[in-house]
Design an enzyme around this catalytic site. Structure first.
Site, PDB file in Angstrom:
ATOM      1  N   LEU A  25     -20.580  28.005  -0.932  1.00 10.89           N
ATOM      2  CA  LEU A  25     -21.315  29.220  -0.579  1.00 10.89           C
ATOM      3  C   LEU A  25     -22.826  29.026  -0.608  1.00 10.89           C
ATOM      4  O   LEU A  25     -23.558  29.737   0.062  1.00 10.89           O
ATOM      5  CB  LEU A  25     -20.939  30.351  -1.539  1.00 10.89           C
ATOM      6  N   GLY A  26     -23.298  28.084  -1.386  1.00 12.58           N
ATOM      7  CA  GLY A  26     -24.735  27.856  -1.501  1.00 12.58           C
ATOM      8  C   GLY A  26     -25.011  26.849  -2.594  1.00 12.58           C
ATOM      9  O   GLY A  26     -24.115  26.448  -3.337  1.00 12.58           O
ATOM     10  N   LYS A  30     -29.509  22.630  -9.638  1.00 13.30           N
ATOM     11  CA  LYS A  30     -28.651  21.722 -10.376  1.00 13.30           C
ATOM     12  C   LYS A  30     -27.211  21.707  -9.892  1.00 13.30           C
ATOM     13  O   LYS A  30     -26.455  20.805 -10.248  1.00 13.30           O
ATOM     14  CB  LYS A  30     -28.657  22.095 -11.863  1.00 13.30           C
ATOM     15  N   GLY A  31     -26.799  22.694  -9.120  1.00 11.27           N
ATOM     16  CA  GLY A  31     -25.384  22.770  -8.785  1.00 11.27           C
ATOM     17  C   GLY A  31     -25.097  23.498  -7.497  1.00 11.27           C
ATOM     18  O   GLY A  31     -25.996  23.869  -6.748  1.00 11.27           O
ATOM     19  N   VAL A  33     -22.381  26.512  -5.604  1.00 16.84           N
ATOM     20  CA  VAL A  33     -21.455  27.623  -5.786  1.00 16.84           C
ATOM     21  C   VAL A  33     -20.367  27.526  -4.722  1.00 16.84           C
ATOM     22  O   VAL A  33     -20.662  27.445  -3.531  1.00 16.84           O
ATOM     23  CB  VAL A  33     -22.175  28.981  -5.695  1.00 16.84           C
ATOM     24  N   ASP A 154     -35.604  36.998 -13.044  1.00 19.89           N
ATOM     25  CA  ASP A 154     -35.460  36.422 -11.697  1.00 19.89           C
ATOM     26  C   ASP A 154     -34.877  37.442 -10.721  1.00 19.89           C
ATOM     27  O   ASP A 154     -34.035  37.104  -9.893  1.00 19.89           O
ATOM     28  CB  ASP A 154     -34.589  35.170 -11.735  1.00 19.89           C
TER      29      ASP A 154
END
Length: 426
Positions: A25-26, A30-31, A33, A154
């Protein structure tokens, strides 16, 4: 209500052998989804699975010599998610630990985010009535988060997802922190708390206990240390996150303010830019920026580069062109540069823009402004993704990454980023 709090719910350990991971999904710093589900479950609900590369975390730790701060940040985010029992916040649906990756799963929102929804509008802007609905839910979500002693830090449209029922979900608590010595002036109403507890997962009272399983000792040591990550977070390089601001100073857990330089460029409050220390008020500033963007289709202080943007945040007043309205007045008061004079939650809820809002009934609105289309979720053909290989390939060495960028995007990745925040995406 006490018996609800006393009930325990074990957070399941996820295993790739039991998961069907169908698409990305995106991606973030660092990672990645992924969209996933457990087909063996009766309901087989879709989940948003956030997977983080251990190799990248350890490489960053060596570069900045931060003694495990990156692990602490991942653990801290997971522990924050464990606390939530509210319809506008995600449930922690499972945790993931392997030799190559760590991560967790939360509820999947098929309505995308507010930024994507805004761009679907005819003039790329929302009407005042639509803004009022989303603004009210954002106020409620932040009020609840603040009541737990958590500063979000954020808030931006990309982090406000739309659930299947049209209500929002605030996601991505990677930059949040706990301010232990200060509480916001108000907390959610008892009615809202009861509603949240009756609908969503109960807090796991054993979340801070040390696990007996020692397979991944290094990671689990930080997850169970009881130490928040802000005590040793270090500054990330600009190359890693060109328009996203990360921690540049350690948190001060002994005071009621944080001195970290953290957030997403267009949305950070003046006190963060000035390095004067900040508290819960930074989230209300960011709310003002988000409302401005929903009304005008752009953020109020963006410059041609980061330096100019920060200068505008510190010195310029927002251009609230158009007739005087309650919404513009609310935005102006939220974008008060002095945090001591900035509106807080009770004053916000009493503002004329929310006149007539029954706060205890907001979550009961049966027909929100936008309901996502129902149907089969987007799949990457019929191929199930090998998550570990995918993440390892995406987060390779810097030289390989540069070559990868020259050759095009990684196959199967669906970008979900914006010009203002290329790398920090949930």
């Amino acid at each position: 209500m006490n018996h609800v709090r006393d009930q325990q719910q074990e957070i399941p350990q996820l295993h790739f052998g039991n998961l069907e991971v169908v698409t990305a999904l995106g991606r973030g710093a660092k990672g990645v989804v992924f969209l996933a589900r457990n087909p063996a479950e009766d309901d087989a609900e879709w989940l948003a699975l956030k997977v983080i590369s251990r190799e990248l975390i350890e490489r960053k730790a060596k570069i900045v010599n931060n003694d495990g701060a990156e692990y602490r940040r991942v653990c801290f985010e997971r522990e924050v998610l464990r606390l939530f029992r509210h319809p506008l916040l995600p449930r922690l649906r499972g945790v993931l630990d392997t030799q190559k990756v760590v991560g967790y799963a939360i509820d999947y929102c098929n309505g995308r985010d507010l930024n994507a929804l805004r761009k679907k509008q005819t003039e790329k802007m929302f009407s005042d009535d639509v803004i009022r609905f989303y603004a009210a839910e954002l106020v409620m979500a932040l009020e609840y988060v603040h009541s737990l002693g958590i500063v979000y830090r954020d808030l931006k449209p990309e982090n406000v997802m739309v659930q299947h029922n049209g209500h929002i979900m605030l996601v991505d608590f990677d930059l949040s922190t706990r301010l232990s010595q200060k509480s916001p002036k108000s907390s959610p109403s008892p009615a809202s708390e009861v509603l949240a507890e009756s609908k969503f997962v109960k807090e796991d009272k054993n979340s801070k206990k040390i696990r007996k399983k020692k397979r991944f000792f290094h990671f689990h040591r930080f997850c169970n240390s009881g130490v928040s990550p802000e005590e040793s977070d270090q500054q990330a390089t600009a190359k890693e996150e060109p328009r996203s601001v990360r921690e540049s100073e350690s948190e001060s857990e002994s005071s009621e303010k944080s001195n970290s330089f953290v957030g997403t460029e267009d949305y950070v409050a003046p006190e963060i830019v000035a390095g004067k220390g900040h508290d819960f008020a930074v989230d209300w500033w960011s709310l003002g920026v988000v409302l401005y963007e929903m009304l005008y289709g752009t953020t109020p202080f963006r410059g041609t580069n980061r330096k100019e943007t920060f200068y505008r945040i510190l010195t310029k007043s927002p251009d609230l062109c158009g007739e005087a309205t309650a919404l513009r007045d609310l935005i102006r008061k939220l974008l008060e540069k002095d945090p001591r004079k900035r509106m807080e939650v009770e004053e916000i809820k009493r503002h004329d823009f929310f006149k007539g809002i029954e706060w205890d009934m907001v979550l009961e609105i049966p027909r929100p402004p936008s309901l996502p289309e129902t149907g089969e979720e987007e799949r990457n053909g019929d191929k199930i993704i090998d998550v570990e290989s995918f993440v390892e390939h995406l987060f390779c060495s810097e030289i390989e990454k540069k070559n990868q960028i020259k050759g095009g995007e990684v196959k199967g990745l669906i970008p979900n980023n914006t010009e203002s925040d290329i790398f920090h995406v949930f």
